[in-house]
Design an enzyme around this catalytic site. Sequence first.
Site, PDB file in Angstrom:
ATOM      1  N   SER A 335      55.585  56.045  57.803  1.00  0.00           N
ATOM      2  CA  SER A 335      55.043  57.261  58.415  1.00  0.00           C
ATOM      3  C   SER A 335      53.763  56.961  59.184  1.00  0.00           C
ATOM      4  O   SER A 335      53.123  55.933  58.981  1.00  0.00           O
ATOM      5  CB  SER A 335      54.775  58.320  57.339  1.00  0.00           C
ATOM      6  OG  SER A 335      53.697  57.918  56.531  1.00  0.00           O
ATOM      7  N   CYS A 336      53.372  57.906  60.066  1.00  0.00           N
ATOM      8  CA  CYS A 336      52.203  57.700  60.918  1.00  0.00           C
ATOM      9  C   CYS A 336      50.925  58.147  60.230  1.00  0.00           C
ATOM     10  O   CYS A 336      49.987  58.599  60.882  1.00  0.00           O
ATOM     11  CB  CYS A 336      52.371  58.452  62.231  1.00  0.00           C
ATOM     12  SG  CYS A 336      53.767  57.843  63.167  1.00  0.00           S
ATOM     13  N   ASP A 337      50.881  58.068  58.911  1.00  0.00           N
ATOM     14  CA  ASP A 337      49.658  58.370  58.174  1.00  0.00           C
ATOM     15  C   ASP A 337      49.093  57.045  57.693  1.00  0.00           C
ATOM     16  O   ASP A 337      49.792  56.267  57.051  1.00  0.00           O
ATOM     17  CB  ASP A 337      49.989  59.281  56.979  1.00  0.00           C
ATOM     18  CG  ASP A 337      48.727  59.762  56.281  1.00  0.00           C
ATOM     19  OD1 ASP A 337      47.861  58.917  55.986  1.00  0.00           O
ATOM     20  OD2 ASP A 337      48.608  60.973  56.036  1.00  0.00           O
TER      21      ASP A 337
END
Length: 388
Positions: A335-337
């Site tokens: 994920s882009c976290d």
Amino acid sequence: MTMHDVGLPARDDLSPSRAEVYARVHAFDRPTLVLDVDRVEHNFDALQAGLGDAHIHYAVKANPAREIIERLVQVGSHFDAASRGEIELCLSQGARAETISFGNTVKRPSDIAFAYEAGVTLFAADAEEELQKIAENAPGAGVYIRLIVENSQADWPLSRKFGCHGEMALALLDRAKELGLDPAGFSFHVGSQTRRSEMWGPVLDQVLAVWAAAHEAGHKLRLLNIGGGFPAFYGEVIEPATAYAAGVMRQVRARFGDVLVMAEPGRGMVADAGVIAAEVLLVSRKSANELHRWVYLDIGKFSGLAETMDEAIRYQFATPRDHEAMGPCILAGPSCDSADVLYEKKMVSLPVGLTAGDRVVIRNCGAYTSSYSSVGFNGFPPLDVCVI
Ligand SMILES: *Cc1c(COP(=O)(O)O)cnc(C)c1O
């Protein structure tokens, strides 16, 4: 070894389990938890053999797969539920209401009423408001008071969120009586993944002090709920389930004598019954001369591996290249976290030749993965479950 272990690999044996063999050879279109319910039954038997006449209430939140609940009903397990949804799940699989305890100390009044109507007779509390809710919605019900315990030596200690201190617990026993409830005893949780049974000693001493004070105050308690904490193998040696449970019970009986004991294993019941089939999405280096690689998997903190938080639980990995040269990696989710990094402080050793598209099997993943898999974070679907 007990008779229950015959024919099954030891829990810390790294030879592939049935679920792992299945995960290695089948194709999946997204990260998938493969569960072996026979292994759950084996774990139930192994734990029960050590716990003797204590009742096992499986902590449903560890893995609420319908097939696990169904099998545990068949073998005679009881259940610890935290919500109306979990109670309905147990009932739908044939559990009798009297075998379900409502162990969350923070309950919705309508859920208490639902449970009471359904026939649930045992509720947890750690505050006066909660006792009032129970008295109004489940008049006359049995309650146990959850105690805070200090100095947990667990790898995944439970925070101060639940339980109350001894003096408050004594006051709550009095209050429960005034409200017409049946104060049956105390509960506590030693902390999840408490690796060795002797780590229970100091915690049991704290509980005994409150128990003795309650008896001095005239409460005839009959129930001790020792919670969960039974460990799984994540790379550090643990005692086999039966020996561990027997070790805990010896310490309990030495202190509390012949009381009614219930235990709420979650992790120890299901962790080694599941493996996750995942895939490498990318292997990269941040600069040409950096020694370690970044390996990005198609599963991360938000899609099932929440227990990698603080790198507390260290999962074991198997790949088709494990016979090749190995090297350190930082392991991250898709994920882009930027918090979605699984292991960085202590790197993971993976094959140097690992590349995008390779299958990675994550071992002993049956507990707190599908239940923690949030729905669709960042557009990634939740962990799929496939029971073999
Ligand atoms: C989560 C939970 C358990 C299970 O704990 P494990 O460490 O997984 O065995 C038991 N009891 C209660 C009240 C819980 O909330």
